[in-house]
Structure formats: C-alpha cells, structure tokens
Design a protein around this motif. Sequence first.
Motif, PDB file in Angstrom:
ATOM      1  N   GLU A 145      -4.792 -20.317 -51.686  1.00  0.00           N
ATOM      2  CA  GLU A 145      -3.359 -20.041 -51.858  1.00  0.00           C
ATOM      3  C   GLU A 145      -2.715 -21.069 -52.782  1.00  0.00           C
ATOM      4  O   GLU A 145      -1.902 -20.718 -53.652  1.00  0.00           O
ATOM      5  N   ALA A 146      -3.088 -22.352 -52.608  1.00  0.00           N
ATOM      6  CA  ALA A 146      -2.535 -23.402 -53.475  1.00  0.00           C
ATOM      7  C   ALA A 146      -2.997 -23.210 -54.911  1.00  0.00           C
ATOM      8  O   ALA A 146      -2.212 -23.367 -55.859  1.00  0.00           O
ATOM      9  N   ARG A 147      -4.261 -22.851 -55.089  1.00  0.00           N
ATOM     10  CA  ARG A 147      -4.756 -22.608 -56.443  1.00  0.00           C
ATOM     11  C   ARG A 147      -4.088 -21.391 -57.058  1.00  0.00           C
ATOM     12  O   ARG A 147      -3.853 -21.334 -58.276  1.00  0.00           O
ATOM     13  N   GLY A 148      -3.763 -20.398 -56.234  1.00  0.00           N
ATOM     14  CA  GLY A 148      -3.058 -19.231 -56.742  1.00  0.00           C
ATOM     15  C   GLY A 148      -1.661 -19.577 -57.252  1.00  0.00           C
ATOM     16  O   GLY A 148      -1.228 -19.068 -58.288  1.00  0.00           O
ATOM     17  N   ARG A 149      -0.964 -20.460 -56.511  1.00  0.00           N
ATOM     18  CA  ARG A 149       0.369 -20.876 -56.964  1.00  0.00           C
ATOM     19  C   ARG A 149       0.287 -21.629 -58.291  1.00  0.00           C
ATOM     20  O   ARG A 149       1.113 -21.422 -59.188  1.00  0.00           O
ATOM     21  N   GLU A 150      -0.717 -22.484 -58.419  1.00  0.00           N
ATOM     22  CA  GLU A 150      -0.880 -23.196 -59.686  1.00  0.00           C
ATOM     23  C   GLU A 150      -1.226 -22.227 -60.806  1.00  0.00           C
ATOM     24  O   GLU A 150      -0.758 -22.361 -61.937  1.00  0.00           O
ATOM     25  N   GLY A 151      -2.064 -21.227 -60.485  1.00  0.00           N
ATOM     26  CA  GLY A 151      -2.413 -20.233 -61.490  1.00  0.00           C
ATOM     27  C   GLY A 151      -1.203 -19.476 -62.006  1.00  0.00           C
ATOM     28  O   GLY A 151      -1.103 -19.194 -63.201  1.00  0.00           O
ATOM     29  N   ALA A 156       2.509 -18.415 -66.511  1.00  0.00           N
ATOM     30  CA  ALA A 156       3.871 -18.405 -67.076  1.00  0.00           C
ATOM     31  C   ALA A 156       3.939 -19.290 -68.318  1.00  0.00           C
ATOM     32  O   ALA A 156       4.564 -18.926 -69.324  1.00  0.00           O
ATOM     33  N   MET A 157       3.286 -20.461 -68.263  1.00  0.00           N
ATOM     34  CA  MET A 157       3.288 -21.357 -69.416  1.00  0.00           C
ATOM     35  C   MET A 157       2.557 -20.725 -70.598  1.00  0.00           C
ATOM     36  O   MET A 157       3.028 -20.785 -71.741  1.00  0.00           O
ATOM     37  N   LEU A 158       1.418 -20.095 -70.337  1.00  0.00           N
ATOM     38  CA  LEU A 158       0.647 -19.491 -71.426  1.00  0.00           C
ATOM     39  C   LEU A 158       1.395 -18.309 -72.053  1.00  0.00           C
ATOM     40  O   LEU A 158       1.358 -18.132 -73.277  1.00  0.00           O
ATOM     41  N   GLU A 160       4.547 -18.010 -72.245  1.00  0.00           N
ATOM     42  CA  GLU A 160       5.607 -18.609 -73.077  1.00  0.00           C
ATOM     43  C   GLU A 160       5.056 -19.054 -74.428  1.00  0.00           C
ATOM     44  O   GLU A 160       5.687 -18.833 -75.476  1.00  0.00           O
ATOM     45  N   ARG A 161       3.850 -19.644 -74.441  1.00  0.00           N
ATOM     46  CA  ARG A 161       3.238 -20.075 -75.705  1.00  0.00           C
ATOM     47  C   ARG A 161       2.861 -18.863 -76.558  1.00  0.00           C
ATOM     48  O   ARG A 161       2.984 -18.912 -77.789  1.00  0.00           O
ATOM     49  N   VAL A 162       2.418 -17.792 -75.932  1.00  0.00           N
ATOM     50  CA  VAL A 162       2.082 -16.575 -76.680  1.00  0.00           C
ATOM     51  C   VAL A 162       3.310 -16.030 -77.388  1.00  0.00           C
ATOM     52  O   VAL A 162       3.253 -15.632 -78.567  1.00  0.00           O
ATOM     53  N   GLN A 163       4.442 -16.004 -76.697  1.00  0.00           N
ATOM     54  CA  GLN A 163       5.673 -15.517 -77.319  1.00  0.00           C
ATOM     55  C   GLN A 163       6.099 -16.406 -78.485  1.00  0.00           C
ATOM     56  O   GLN A 163       6.590 -15.911 -79.516  1.00  0.00           O
ATOM     57  N   ALA A 164       5.897 -17.720 -78.323  1.00  0.00           N
ATOM     58  CA  ALA A 164       6.242 -18.640 -79.418  1.00  0.00           C
ATOM     59  C   ALA A 164       5.338 -18.400 -80.630  1.00  0.00           C
ATOM     60  O   ALA A 164       5.797 -18.451 -81.784  1.00  0.00           O
ATOM     61  N   LEU A 165       4.067 -18.117 -80.414  1.00  0.00           N
ATOM     62  CA  LEU A 165       3.156 -17.818 -81.520  1.00  0.00           C
ATOM     63  C   LEU A 165       3.542 -16.501 -82.199  1.00  0.00           C
ATOM     64  O   LEU A 165       3.446 -16.382 -83.436  1.00  0.00           O
ATOM     65  N   ARG A 166       3.954 -15.511 -81.428  1.00  0.00           N
ATOM     66  CA  ARG A 166       4.398 -14.249 -82.024  1.00  0.00           C
ATOM     67  C   ARG A 166       5.615 -14.492 -82.932  1.00  0.00           C
ATOM     68  O   ARG A 166       5.718 -13.908 -84.019  1.00  0.00           O
ATOM     69  N   ALA A 167       6.530 -15.329 -82.469  1.00  0.00           N
ATOM     70  CA  ALA A 167       7.718 -15.621 -83.270  1.00  0.00           C
ATOM     71  C   ALA A 167       7.335 -16.302 -84.586  1.00  0.00           C
ATOM     72  O   ALA A 167       7.898 -15.990 -85.647  1.00  0.00           O
ATOM     73  N   LEU A 168       6.371 -17.223 -84.542  1.00  0.00           N
ATOM     74  CA  LEU A 168       5.929 -17.884 -85.769  1.00  0.00           C
ATOM     75  C   LEU A 168       5.244 -16.901 -86.712  1.00  0.00           C
ATOM     76  O   LEU A 168       5.419 -16.977 -87.934  1.00  0.00           O
ATOM     77  N   ALA A 169       4.463 -15.975 -86.150  1.00  0.00           N
ATOM     78  CA  ALA A 169       3.818 -14.967 -86.997  1.00  0.00           C
ATOM     79  C   ALA A 169       4.851 -14.090 -87.700  1.00  0.00           C
ATOM     80  O   ALA A 169       4.689 -13.735 -88.876  1.00  0.00           O
ATOM     81  N   LEU A 170       5.916 -13.749 -86.990  1.00  0.00           N
ATOM     82  CA  LEU A 170       6.984 -12.951 -87.610  1.00  0.00           C
ATOM     83  C   LEU A 170       7.677 -13.724 -88.723  1.00  0.00           C
ATOM     84  O   LEU A 170       8.099 -13.133 -89.734  1.00  0.00           O
ATOM     85  N   GLN A 171       7.795 -15.041 -88.557  1.00  0.00           N
ATOM     86  CA  GLN A 171       8.395 -15.855 -89.618  1.00  0.00           C
ATOM     87  C   GLN A 171       7.496 -15.901 -90.853  1.00  0.00           C
ATOM     88  O   GLN A 171       7.992 -15.976 -91.988  1.00  0.00           O
ATOM     89  N   ALA A 172       6.181 -15.871 -90.647  1.00  0.00           N
ATOM     90  CA  ALA A 172       5.254 -15.995 -91.776  1.00  0.00           C
ATOM     91  C   ALA A 172       5.142 -14.704 -92.577  1.00  0.00           C
ATOM     92  O   ALA A 172       4.873 -14.754 -93.787  1.00  0.00           O
ATOM     93  N   GLN A 173       5.336 -13.553 -91.946  1.00  0.00           N
ATOM     94  CA  GLN A 173       5.102 -12.274 -92.625  1.00  0.00           C
ATOM     95  C   GLN A 173       5.930 -12.086 -93.897  1.00  0.00           C
ATOM     96  O   GLN A 173       5.376 -11.707 -94.936  1.00  0.00           O
ATOM     97  N   PRO A 174       7.247 -12.330 -93.897  1.00  0.00           N
ATOM     98  CA  PRO A 174       8.011 -12.072 -95.133  1.00  0.00           C
ATOM     99  C   PRO A 174       7.859 -13.152 -96.197  1.00  0.00           C
ATOM    100  O   PRO A 174       8.303 -12.949 -97.335  1.00  0.00           O
ATOM    101  N   LEU A 175       7.237 -14.265 -95.865  1.00  0.00           N
ATOM    102  CA  LEU A 175       7.148 -15.357 -96.836  1.00  0.00           C
ATOM    103  C   LEU A 175       6.219 -15.016 -97.991  1.00  0.00           C
ATOM    104  O   LEU A 175       6.501 -15.347 -99.149  1.00  0.00           O
ATOM    105  N   VAL A 176       5.093 -14.351 -97.703  1.00  0.00           N
ATOM    106  CA  VAL A 176       4.109 -14.075 -98.746  1.00  0.00           C
ATOM    107  C   VAL A 176       4.648 -13.115 -99.808  1.00  0.00           C
ATOM    108  O   VAL A 176       4.533 -13.396-101.012  1.00  0.00           O
TER     109      VAL A 176
END
Length: 297
Positions: A145-151, A156-158, A160-176
């Motif tokens: 149960e404790a390991r499940g809470r940590e999981g 949630a953290m991962l 959040e990082r995935v969404q941040a990477l998607r945002a950076l990819a969207l920023q890169a698309q119009p630059l080229v």
Amino acid sequence: MTGYGSAQQQGVGSTPETQRPGRRLGLELRSVNSRFLDLSLRLSDELRAQEPQLRALLTRRLKRGKVELRAFVEEGDDGVLAHPSVPLLQQLGALQDGVLSWLPQAPPLSVADALRLCSQLGAPRQDWGDAVQQLADQALDALIEARGREGERLVAMLVERVQALRALALQAQPLVPELVAQQRQRFLQRWADAMGLAQGDAPSEAAQERALSEATAFALRIDVAEEITRLQGHLDEIERLLHKGGEVGKRLDFLIQELHREANTLGSKSATMELTRISVDMKVLIEQMREQVQNIE
C-alpha cells in the motif's frame, strides 16, 4: 519503490501453555529502490526455521526492490517469573560439575544464567509458522500500500514532465519552416549580389535555380519533423503505460532512452539558438524522468 510495513502480535503462543501476556512477536519490512528483487532477512533464533517460508512469500508478492525483513520475539516484562523445577536445577548442577572438572577456570553459572536455561529447557515447543505467516501477510499489505502511494506520486510527476515535453515540441515545430524561409531569402540575396558584382545586372534564372537548390538542401539538413513525430509517439506510449500500471519499469526505461536520442538529434540539427534552448530543456526534463522511472515497478 520505497515503502515500510510492520505488524505485531502480543501474548503470542501456538498453545495455551506457550502463550505469555508479555511476549510480543514483531515483523518489519523495509523496501528501497532496486532494478531486481534483493531479499535480506534478519530473524531471531526462535524464527530461523521460518526463513524458507518467508522468502517464498516475498518472492510471490514482490517483483522488484531491495527488501529487508526483520522478525523478532520479545519476552517483555509481564511481572511473572517462572519457578524452575528442582529436576532441572539438579540437571544444570550436574552439568556444571562435569564442565568444571574438565575446565576448572570456567566461571560458574549465575542465577540469571540458571533462570534463562531453565526457561528454555522447560518451555514447551513453540510452533511459530502460523503466527509468522499471518504477520508477514499484514506487513506485506502495508508495504504494498505504501509503495502504491509512492507510485501514484511518481506517475503524477512523470505525466507533468510528459506535458512539458509536448509543449516544447509544439514550440519547435514552427521554427524550422520560418528558418528555411529566412535562409532561402538569404541565399537569393547573396546570389543576386554576386551576379550583380560580376555582370552588373540582375541574377540569371540559372542562378536563382542554384539558390533555391541550396535552400532546399539546407532545409533537408535542419528538418526535425521526423524527430518531433517520433518524440510525440514515445510520449504517447509513456502515458499509455503510466495509466495502464503494472510492471512497466523496464519498458519505460527503454522509452526514456529513445526520448533522449531524439532530443540529441534535435540539438545536432539546430540552426538557431531557440531550437538549441528547446533541445537543452528537453534533455533536462528527460533526465528527471530517467531518475524516477527506475523506481516504478
């Protein structure tokens, strides 16, 4: 993943003769991060016979982690001292006389030694199997149960990082495309200037064709659309695995490596400071994910 679980039972005993109010059987489980299952058992002398049973239980219910199990029996102080029987005292005395006859320098038994030995020799045989199994199940439930809470926190953290990477990819698309258009205009201007200096008139059609060809080659060299598409596909798969749950640590670790490869390629093709900044920001986020992915079971 890390976690802790414990359970205890007071007045434990398999039969009425072995039950003591002050006796306590305790079991603790601690888990830290590890790519494989690494078990370490610390058992008191009374419980050593239960080690195979405990190992089998841990192996059945846990798949990863460095797990330490500690099980112990504490007699406690219940205010009751058992009176040793006379035959036991006589037996101890005879044994002591025999030892001293061969080892005269050996110290004699103290009262505490005699009481301890009499309690061990005169105590009924204790079967700890059922009690240890019950406590181990309870402690494992708490640990999982404790390991499940940590999981959940790690997921949630991962995400959040995935969404941040998607945002950076969207920023890169119009630059080229913007950069290709600027470079194409720059090539045309250079050819125009060169032809003007050489002939004193406007650049020929062949010169313009050459400028456009150079611009096209430049666009192919800096095109990162394929890398961004693959990066977004990896992010989709990571999110799918995170929501699916289960034993996904190794697959996530592989996908993180692929993300890092795409971010490196993006940086190597960079022709502007803005695209370089995006590549560096991606690498920072990916490295943060790599550190935590190792912990997910």
